[in-house]
Design an enzyme around this catalytic site. Structure first.
Site, mmCIF file in Angstrom:
data_model
loop_
_atom_site.group_PDB
_atom_site.id
_atom_site.type_symbol
_atom_site.label_atom_id
_atom_site.label_comp_id
_atom_site.label_asym_id
_atom_site.label_seq_id
_atom_site.Cartn_x
_atom_site.Cartn_y
_atom_site.Cartn_z
ATOM 1 N N SER A 156 6.479 -5.309 -8.529
ATOM 2 C CA SER A 156 5.853 -5.252 -10.162
ATOM 3 C C SER A 156 4.736 -5.481 -10.361
ATOM 4 O O SER A 156 4.095 -5.103 -9.336
ATOM 5 C CB SER A 156 6.056 -7.637 -10.372
ATOM 6 N N LYS A 157 4.238 -5.998 -11.314
ATOM 7 C CA LYS A 157 2.476 -5.310 -11.703
ATOM 8 C C LYS A 157 1.827 -6.293 -10.762
ATOM 9 O O LYS A 157 0.670 -5.487 -10.662
ATOM 10 C CB LYS A 157 2.750 -5.837 -13.372
ATOM 11 N N ARG A 158 2.561 -7.487 -10.627
ATOM 12 C CA ARG A 158 1.647 -8.322 -9.741
ATOM 13 C C ARG A 158 0.844 -7.846 -8.586
ATOM 14 O O ARG A 158 -0.067 -8.003 -8.130
ATOM 15 C CB ARG A 158 2.100 -10.116 -9.972
#
Ligand code: GLU
Length: 506
Positions: free
Chosen positions: A265-267
């Site tokens: 994910s972007k995180r």
């Protein structure tokens, strides 16, 4: 006769394209090219609430940067458009009516509150996974439970409704996935998904099937997150009478976090310091900037090469593939079933390989705009040639400023360890040898250096680090003989002399 290969990339314009999406586009592109087919871009924007401004342009720019542009579709033209679902709105209704007439779909009038109540009640009774299906529809407000008159009345009164698919209670749906093999799901585990809303907009499922059919799509290659929807899609093809021309399915494995625990994910990118988007993206609402591979100094071909290997392998040890070679080598049979861990170090490694493949002159051309100093192309090419073995990105080629200016500081550790009382004298003698060297090539500079060591009965370690620190200010770096050749005789001698002076004074 085999039908023409036509594949599509069908993103929803809900934000920047994640690298997983780029990989899906890439595999579609490779598959199309391999089979001499068409690669189509279709924008799936049926859910207008999730529309994000600029996302469509971002998708197009990303594909362009990667060199994997569609030959048909939104922004590329074609005979089977429009290629944006919101512009196709009037095309869907007739197919929904066809399903209702065939008793494969029905009107449902339940409000969101009513459905919530059902869900809550079921939960209280210890049945958490409540669904609108063959059992529950019998006591809900829809055209399978209400009389024909009641239904007509509601429709006439303009009561809001949705159209749902009418799934059989207990029937096996089977289809062959090109990557996963046979997939079997029982309709008992599926729900009567909404196909159409009273605002005249189809849902993703309906629009997706109608469009794939009308656009003559032969293969649906998409992410694994769509696998649970595939049985529904298979049934829609059947109920619409399009079974014979239904596309083949291939669901691609997920791209996982570097530790393998769940979807990337972007995180994860933010936390571990790497981009998850091809290009930098500025959120139109918050102004937040997310980094991109392009802006971080990646070559598009290295990025594409890396992505190709996230889920596919050629079955040979070869890792470096140009786009043309990928088109040649790619097959769905060699796409794995299990998720691939994203490896940021390997991503850098790919870039490094591509950097090393480029000549000094090519690299010089790329970094020229970043150079403040007035230097010749030839000199810059020489710098790149020397630095490329130590760099992964073009900006790292300029990490050592001694190519452009005389060092003003000298590596403290080298001085502490190597600079001895007799060092100035040794270097002065070496400088004298160099002053009388006419053929200023790295080979001659090296020969002179070694002859000097032999003559003086000195070891490399006593002279070379000091020579380096005086000319470059550094304790480490590329070959000193090559650096010297590049800097030129005059400059090297000047630096040796002024360096000694400074260090003796200090
Ligand atoms: N619109 C879907 C997405 O955003 C496409 C799924 C499909 O390829 O069928 O991923």
């Amino acid at each position: 006769m085999d039908r023409r290969v036509r594949v599509r990339f069908a993103p929803s314009p809900t934000g920047p394209l994640h690298i997983g999406g780029v990989r899906t586009a890439l595999y579609n592109y490779l598959f199309a090219k391999k089979h001499g087919g068409d690669f189509i871009l279709r924008i799936e924007d049926t859910d207008q609430t999730r529309f994000v401004k600029g996302a469509e342009e971002y998708i197009q720019e990303s594909l362009k940067w990667c060199g994997i542009e569609p030959n048909e579709g939104q922004g590329y033209g074609g005979d089977l458009g429009p290629y944006v679902q919101s512009e196709r709105k009037p095309m869907y209704r007739q197919y929904v009516d066809q399903l209702i007439e065939a008793d494969k779909a029905y009107y449902a009038f339940d409000t969101a509150e009513e459905l919530n109540e059902q869900r809550e009640n079921a939960k209280k009774q210890g049945l958490p996974g409540w669904q609108y299906n063959a059992v529950t529809r019998q006591y809900l407000k829809n055209s399978t439970s209400l009389s024909a008159d009641e239904v007509q009345e509601k429709l006439y009164a303009g009561e809001p409704y949705v159209v749902r698919i009418k799934l059989p209670r207990n029937e096996e749906v089977r289809f062959h996935d090109e990557i996963r093999g046979w997939v079997v799901v029982n309709t008992a585990n599926m729900d009567d998904k909404v196909l159409f809303k009273s605002d005249g907009m189809p849902t993703y499922h309906m629009a997706n099937i109608v469009d794939d059919h009308l656009m003559k799509i032969s293969h649906v290659i998409r992410g694994e997150e769509w696998l649970p929807s595939a049985p529904l899609h298979v049934l829609l093809y059947k109920y619409l009478g399009w079974e014979d021309t239904a596309p083949k399915f291939a669901h691609l494995p997920l791209i996982l976090k570097p530790d393998g625990n769940g979807k990337l994910s972007k995180r994860d990118g933010d936390r571990l310091g790497f981009p998850v988007f091809p290009l930098q993206w500025t959120d139109p609402k918050t102004g937040d900037i997310s980094s991109g591979y392009r802006e971080n100094g990646y070559f598009a071909d290295a990025f594409v090469n890396m992505l190709a290997f996230l889920g596919w392998n050629p079955g040979t040890p070869q890792e470096i593939f140009s786009l043309e070679e990928l088109c040649e080598a790619f097959t769905l049979e060699r796409v794995g079933k299990s998720g691939s861990k994203f490896d940021p170090d390997k991503t850098k490694w790919f870039n490094q390989q591509y950097l090393r493949e480029k000549s000094g002159a090519e690299l010089a051309e790329l970094i020229k705009p970043q150079i403040g100093a007035d230097v010749s192309d030839e000199f810059l090419a020489g710098v790149c040639e020397l630095m490329k073995e130590r760099a992964s990105f073009t900006h790292e080629l300029l990490a050592d400023n001694y190519f452009f200016e005389t060092p003003s500081e000298f590596d403290e550790k080298t001085i502490r360890k190597k600079w001895k009382e007799h060092t100035p004298q040794i270097i002065e003698e070496l400088t004298a040898k160099y002053e009388s060297l006419n053929n200023w090539t790295s080979a001659e500079i090296e020969k002179t250096f070694k002859d000097f060591l032999t003559e003086k009965e000195l070891g490399m370690g006593a002279v070379l680090p000091n020579f380096r620190v005086l000319v470059t200010g550094k304790g480490m770096g590329p070959s000193m003989f090559q650096i010297s050749e590049l800097l030129g005789k005059e400059e090297v001698i000047k630096r040796l002399k002024s360096g000694i002076e400074k260090l003796v004074q200090a």
